[in-house]
Design a protein around this motif. Structure first.
Motif, PDB file in Angstrom:
ATOM      1  N   ASP A  34     -25.653 134.684  54.619  1.00 14.38           N
ATOM      2  CA  ASP A  34     -25.817 133.723  53.530  1.00 14.38           C
ATOM      3  C   ASP A  34     -24.554 132.874  53.438  1.00 14.38           C
ATOM      4  O   ASP A  34     -23.441 133.408  53.394  1.00 14.38           O
ATOM      5  N   TRP A  35     -24.735 131.558  53.410  1.00  9.35           N
ATOM      6  CA  TRP A  35     -23.629 130.618  53.257  1.00  9.35           C
ATOM      7  C   TRP A  35     -23.771 129.913  51.915  1.00  9.35           C
ATOM      8  O   TRP A  35     -24.830 129.362  51.615  1.00  9.35           O
ATOM      9  N   LYS A  36     -22.734 129.925  51.101  1.00 14.54           N
ATOM     10  CA  LYS A  36     -22.737 129.184  49.836  1.00 14.54           C
ATOM     11  C   LYS A  36     -22.464 127.719  50.161  1.00 14.54           C
ATOM     12  O   LYS A  36     -21.576 127.403  50.939  1.00 14.54           O
ATOM     13  N   VAL A  37     -23.258 126.822  49.567  1.00 14.57           N
ATOM     14  CA  VAL A  37     -23.146 125.386  49.834  1.00 14.57           C
ATOM     15  C   VAL A  37     -22.825 124.658  48.536  1.00 14.57           C
ATOM     16  O   VAL A  37     -23.559 124.772  47.561  1.00 14.57           O
ATOM     17  N   LEU A  38     -21.716 123.915  48.538  1.00 13.73           N
ATOM     18  CA  LEU A  38     -21.355 123.078  47.388  1.00 13.73           C
ATOM     19  C   LEU A  38     -21.553 121.628  47.800  1.00 13.73           C
ATOM     20  O   LEU A  38     -20.759 121.064  48.538  1.00 13.73           O
ATOM     21  N   ARG A  39     -22.661 121.069  47.321  1.00 11.08           N
ATOM     22  CA  ARG A  39     -23.005 119.675  47.632  1.00 11.08           C
ATOM     23  C   ARG A  39     -22.706 118.759  46.465  1.00 11.08           C
ATOM     24  O   ARG A  39     -22.231 117.658  46.635  1.00 11.08           O
TER      25      ARG A  39
END
Length: 156
Positions: A34-39
């Motif tokens: 799982d990769w956390k993504v801050l867009r």
């Protein structure tokens, strides 16, 4: 005594070789997680990569819910994602922000359909490329104007 020494040497060699192979495997598959993504500010997104070359993406924000599913592949150190469009009427969110979108001009997953109010959005990955680092992914296809003003997405 000499035979015992040889057996001990061969045993230690076999153990060290198996550890090297195990470390190579761990390094090779360490990006399958799982990769956390801050867009965007106030959004919460996760990109999950599976061993069977499938991925899932989900994002929630103030008033929206977005998702995607598809297939991933690797070319050297570059991860490539391609979404599989769902067979339901949803608005399309371009992950790269290269499409100039207004609510009236937003594309939909099916031709000439009208998404239900308050429905999810479908986030499209179309040959989306990421450089795989040990503890992060670096997105390569981001809209250059957005990138200049806000920086790249943070994916860790």
């Amino acid at each position: 005594m000499r035979t015992v020494f040889h057996l001990m040497f061969l045993l230690s060699l076999a153990i060290s070789c198996s550890k090297v192979e195990e470390n190579k495997f761990k390094k090779k598959t360490s990006f399958l997680r799982d990769w956390k993504v801050l867009r965007y500010p106030y959004s919460n997104a996760v990109l999950t990569l599976f061993e069977n070359n499938e991925f899932k993406y989900s994002e929630t924000g103030h008033t929206s819910e977005l998702y995607s599913e598809g297939l991933w592949s690797m070319k050297n150190d570059t991860l490539i994602l391609n979404s599989l469009r769902p067979n339901e009427c949803l608005y399309i969110d371009d992950f790269s922000l290269n499409e100039k979108e207004t609510f009236e001009s937003m594309k939909t997953t099916l031709k000439n359909c009208n998404p239900k109010p308050n429905s999810k959005f479908f986030t499209e990955f179309n040959n989306s490329k990421f450089i795989v680092k040990t503890d992060s992914l670096i997105y390569l296809n981001l809209n250059s104007e957005y990138k200049k003003e806000y920086g790249n997405y943070k994916i860790y």
